[in-house]
Write a protein that holds these residues in place. Sequence first.
Motif, PDB file in Angstrom:
ATOM      1  N   ASN B 243      -2.549   0.411   5.885  1.00  0.00           N
ATOM      2  CA  ASN B 243      -3.512   0.338   6.450  1.00  0.00           C
ATOM      3  C   ASN B 243      -3.694   1.624   6.430  1.00  0.00           C
ATOM      4  O   ASN B 243      -5.136   1.794   6.658  1.00  0.00           O
ATOM      5  CB  ASN B 243      -3.350   0.113   8.180  1.00  0.00           C
ATOM      6  N   LEU B 246      -6.057   1.152   3.381  1.00  0.00           N
ATOM      7  CA  LEU B 246      -7.251   0.564   3.234  1.00  0.00           C
ATOM      8  C   LEU B 246      -8.126   1.519   4.395  1.00  0.00           C
ATOM      9  O   LEU B 246      -9.435   1.434   3.654  1.00  0.00           O
ATOM     10  CB  LEU B 246      -7.245  -0.898   4.843  1.00  0.00           C
ATOM     11  N   VAL B 269      -5.303   0.561  11.190  1.00  0.00           N
ATOM     12  CA  VAL B 269      -5.989   1.153  10.325  1.00  0.00           C
ATOM     13  C   VAL B 269      -7.464   2.088  10.719  1.00  0.00           C
ATOM     14  O   VAL B 269      -7.868   2.629  10.634  1.00  0.00           O
ATOM     15  CB  VAL B 269      -7.379  -0.294   9.718  1.00  0.00           C
ATOM     16  N   CYS B 308     -17.950  -2.753   7.949  1.00  0.00           N
ATOM     17  CA  CYS B 308     -16.677  -3.492   7.779  1.00  0.00           C
ATOM     18  C   CYS B 308     -16.159  -3.455   9.013  1.00  0.00           C
ATOM     19  O   CYS B 308     -16.640  -3.380   9.775  1.00  0.00           O
ATOM     20  CB  CYS B 308     -16.125  -2.504   6.825  1.00  0.00           C
ATOM     21  N   ILE B 310     -12.583  -5.686  10.642  1.00  0.00           N
ATOM     22  CA  ILE B 310     -11.014  -5.923  10.219  1.00  0.00           C
ATOM     23  C   ILE B 310      -9.962  -6.521  11.830  1.00  0.00           C
ATOM     24  O   ILE B 310     -10.922  -5.522  12.841  1.00  0.00           O
ATOM     25  CB  ILE B 310     -10.303  -3.971  10.503  1.00  0.00           C
ATOM     26  N   ILE B 336     -11.949  -7.795   7.209  1.00  0.00           N
ATOM     27  CA  ILE B 336     -10.530  -7.285   6.603  1.00  0.00           C
ATOM     28  C   ILE B 336      -9.556  -8.023   7.612  1.00  0.00           C
ATOM     29  O   ILE B 336     -10.012  -7.749   8.334  1.00  0.00           O
ATOM     30  CB  ILE B 336     -10.023  -6.257   6.124  1.00  0.00           C
ATOM     31  N   CYS B 380      -4.836  -1.994  -1.821  1.00  0.00           N
ATOM     32  CA  CYS B 380      -5.196  -1.998  -0.405  1.00  0.00           C
ATOM     33  C   CYS B 380      -6.311  -0.960  -0.244  1.00  0.00           C
ATOM     34  O   CYS B 380      -7.430  -1.279   0.321  1.00  0.00           O
ATOM     35  CB  CYS B 380      -4.498  -1.590   0.817  1.00  0.00           C
ATOM     36  N   VAL B 384     -11.586  -2.647  -1.348  1.00  0.00           N
ATOM     37  CA  VAL B 384     -12.682  -2.218   0.217  1.00  0.00           C
ATOM     38  C   VAL B 384     -13.158  -1.721  -1.672  1.00  0.00           C
ATOM     39  O   VAL B 384     -14.766  -2.244  -0.899  1.00  0.00           O
ATOM     40  CB  VAL B 384     -11.786  -0.741   0.409  1.00  0.00           C
ATOM     41  N   THR B 402      -4.971  -8.821   3.362  1.00  0.00           N
ATOM     42  CA  THR B 402      -3.466  -8.452   3.719  1.00  0.00           C
ATOM     43  C   THR B 402      -2.177  -8.772   4.186  1.00  0.00           C
ATOM     44  O   THR B 402      -2.780 -10.139   5.408  1.00  0.00           O
ATOM     45  CB  THR B 402      -3.889  -7.258   3.551  1.00  0.00           C
TER      46      THR B 402
END
Lengths: 320, 637
Positions: B243, B246, B269, B308, B310, B336, B380, B384, B402
């Motif tokens: 994480n 990421l 994250v 993004c 997540i 993600i 990871c 990205v 992931t």
Amino acid sequence: MFGLEEDWELDPPARYFTLEDYEGGVARWCPGCGDFGVLTAVQKICRDEQLPPEKVVAVSGIGCSSRFPHYMKTYGFHGLHGRPLPVACGIKSRRPDLQVWVATGDGDCCSIGAGHWIHAIRYNMDITVMLFDNNVYGLTKNQTSPTSPQGLKTNTHPRGAWLPPLNPLQAVLGFTNCSFVAQAVDWNPPLLHAVLEAAYHHKGTSFVRILQRCPTYTDQVFHHLQHDPAQLLLLQHEDGLVMDEKIARIFPNKSGHDPSNMKEARAIADADGGEGAIPVGVVYRDPTRPIYDEFTTVGMGMTADQKIEALGQELDRFAI
Amino acid sequence: MSYATDGSTAGTVGPRTQVREQIVEIVSDSGEGAQKAGQAFGAVCAKSGCGVWTVEIIPAEIKPPARSRAGASGIRIRFGSKVITNMGNEADVVIAFNEQVLYGRIQQGAYRKGTRIFLDSKWRKDDSPQIREAFETAIAEFREKGFIVQEFPLEEECAKLIANPRVGKNMFVLGLLTEMFGMNVELSLAEAAFLFRRKGEEVISRNQDLIRAGYAYGQENAEVALEVPPRELLTSQIVVNGNQALALGIMAAGIEVVAMYPITPATSVSHHLGDSFFRVGGLLHQAEDEIAAIGFAVGASYAGKTACTITSGPGLALKTEFIGLAVMGEVPLVIIDVQRGGPSTGLPTKVEQGDLMASLYGAPGDAPKIIMAAATIEECFHMVITARKLAEAFRGPVLILTDANLATGVQPIPRPEPREEWIAPPIDSSPWDPNVTAYDWDPETGLSPRPVPGQPGGEYVLTGLAHTGDAHVAYDPDSNQKGMEMRSRKLRALRKTLRPPKVHGEESGELLVVGWGSTLGAIEEAVEAARAEGLSVSSVHLRFVSPMEPGLKEIFERFDRVLAIGIQYTDLDEYAPADPTTDRRRSQFASLLRDETLVDVDSWSQVHGQPLSPGIILDVIRKNFSQHSAAAGRTQP
Ligand SMILES: Cc1ncc(C[n+]2csc(CCOP(=O)(O)OP(=O)(O)O)c2C)c(N)n1
């Protein structure tokens, strides 16, 4: 010559926009639909303010009223049912240069999107939100909406809506950090224009509920207001709406309500749908509320080199 | 392994025995600091030059009752003189704060005969007779199973230094482990200084005293005296979990907006981003729910800043409608999904690879999108960066899968050197060519340039309704067919640029194991072990699942049998119905591979909420060979 200063020069703005520059094709709502009037008002404001069309984004959800962006010749985002507000906030987050207008219906905003509604008001980003409230689901053909009056016969409640309607003004005034609440009616263009103009100029989320006629399904719900302006209460104040006297004259009931007075604003909102007259004008306004934009725009404009350097330092925190 | 087998060597300082790798666990009730101590020890190992993989042992509840069998909280640290890519098999050394928490670990097969367990002796003297009895019973049971159990006065020793040993014993353990494996105690002291940097000098020195005490205790009672030689390091390293990788990858990609709603195991994250994103000019938006989170991200992307979002399984489910819109409206977006056990709330803290089909087909209608799966912590980070570029080049959402194993696994990886080409360029505000429509699809590739608000002449309305190339709503048959084709063609175009996956092992043979995601390290380790046993097995591992990497059919056909392995549900052999071709439910991954290659891919997978260990996979491989030779034997005339 001709009474002009000697050093006078012809220096017209490089671009001048006319109404046409905001008109995106022929709007296809039912004849007599209140949405036309709102569209015209917004186009006029864009013209009056000379907003470059490429800097305007009309964002909507799904519904008849959410067709709105298609009829603007600006950028537009016609997204998902109930979700225009998160999209609008995302657009604005890193683009303070864009003017964002949101078109949302009473089902879109007050039902499926109600969660976002609460939070968008709290974010108080600098956008203008227009709730097209026709008291019914139009696009899906006549189902009860949260704002349908009790007893309204619809396809889902043919013997009449069971529950009392949700009062959007009351709701919004209860949401934390609300900074601008107004109400207008689609059938009085100058009033609608003035209210939307005040909303546009407010820095923060301006929420305007527009009582909007649906000739197909709820033709009757606003009849009494349309034909008897005495049932409306015009709110006029120097910090809210300042109406042309010619227009104001048609409203027998006026109030000098100070829009910074929340207690009074709540009392006025309570009247809506209850005993008293239906308010039109600016119900509440507080330009000092914090706006989320102040946080979302932090760090904009960092160069690639600056980013790379900062990132190097971040990586070093994990270095061994 | 050469441990001192009785107390006779206590106090002697002899030469240390060198070993190639070790697996150490610290297990405790939750809230006793085992993970903190273990992370610090992992960092010490990494700084000593070892390869490391640490994995957290997480109870499902935030605060399970003390001394409960299912409540084991803690950490496993696997370190060695090579790159370590997974959690390994059974532990060599365990430090346990109480005996009850060991039951859960034993049930999960975490220990073997000869695993050395160091157990706090304080329970032997507990006021409660039930606890004293439970302690003795457990020790007898553990010895019965072949574990080497040794009591040691953990809290008692700590009480000499601090009033409440419950909160300081983890640092004592850090000192003890440092000594057991011959690490430099200065490294551990430095870790403590870092860990408690915000708590002031006094706290730091108290914790350092505990570390020294643990270290001294180890020297005097040298029951373990091992040494894991460092590997050769060619590049500088950073120590991160998946994480964190990421989060760093997001920053390195020049992504400026991340919108999320907290959900385990993806949340951390956002913790890393909350801490540092602003330093690279980024905005972390915690939205009111997952739908709003992706809506906000889609809005930011539409306005020119590829954003993004997540999440984990349940959040992915909520996002599907917006994912469909991003496909339809062709909005670049990085999504993600840190997978956890499902369906529903499932196993919130534990690993599974069950979102594969949901990510492919979750949205209604045909919604082709790019889906990648990170196989390592390093990936990871780098995925990205790739995902942001693909999202923009292919004008649509890119999903990165992931899982909880990668999220919490900690490993030293080569320190990335940030490059300008990784970072998103500034928004283009130049005038748009009025002759180019909003979706000026290249008929071959489906690709088209994208106007962004602010570009004069590019004004268009993004709509989720069926539309033509000039972004006009169109319900006619041809327009809809065309739009679908154009969006689909983008995947074909991307696929043409992908290389076939590399085979690990021989290019042909009897058995091919196929995996994706976090199982890479365990699968390859198992394959190597099986090959060392003389079994003809190889493996391939996919990074792209949509579009699928090319060349799979050709690779599969070079093997007699193909077996998909993963952490997803499949009907296993024992329960298999009479006719496996019709009645058996295969894993999602196996079904995809069969569809892609028309090869009769078998599947083995389980959903224990645990990462797969190399040992489990090795057993599966062996069983596959023995079953096959038995079957072959039966058909012999
Ligand atoms: C997720 C989802 N649920 C339901 C619908 C169907 N739907 C489209 S518009 C609408 C209601 C429209 O009513 P309103 O928001 O009041 O707008 P109006 O049409 O009256 O302007 C519904 C239920 C949809 N498009 N998406």
